[in-house]
Design a protein around this motif. Structure first.
Motif: not given
Length: 103
Positions: A4-5, A7-12, A15
């Motif tokens: 989860y972290r 993929s969140e990093s990739k999303r960030e 962005r």
């Protein structure tokens, strides 16, 4: 939980990339313009394309290319006619290869 972290990093990162390249600002301004339209367009996607510049520049390019194509076709036709006339004139002054070989 680590997945989860990640993929969140990739999303960030994505962005930040969109923000740095100006995509978010442009999208936001176009969406605000659409929101502020009193008469909403029937096709919101066309509105977005037009205001993002995708449709306008392509339409102008296509029209310019069509004009250029028509001009070049006309020029080609004129040159073909001129070529035909010059060949006919040349045939008057030069003997045909059949007559030249007999001499």
């Amino acid at each position: 939980m680590a997945h989860y972290r990640g993929s969140e990093s990739k999303r960030e990162q994505f962005r930040r990339y969109l923000e740095k390249s100006g995509v978010l600002d442009n999208l936001t301004s176009v969406l605000v313009a659409l929101y502020e339209e009193t008469d909403k367009p029937n096709n919101a996607l066309d509105f977005l394309k037009l205001h993002l510049g995708a449709a306008g520049s392509e339409a102008a390019d296509v029209e310019a290319l069509r004009t250029e194509l028509a001009e070049l076709q006309q020029k080609c036709n004129l040159l073909m006619e001129e070529n035909k006339e010059l060949r006919n004139k040349l045939m008057q002054y030069e003997p045909s290869p059949e007559n030249g070989a007999a001499e």
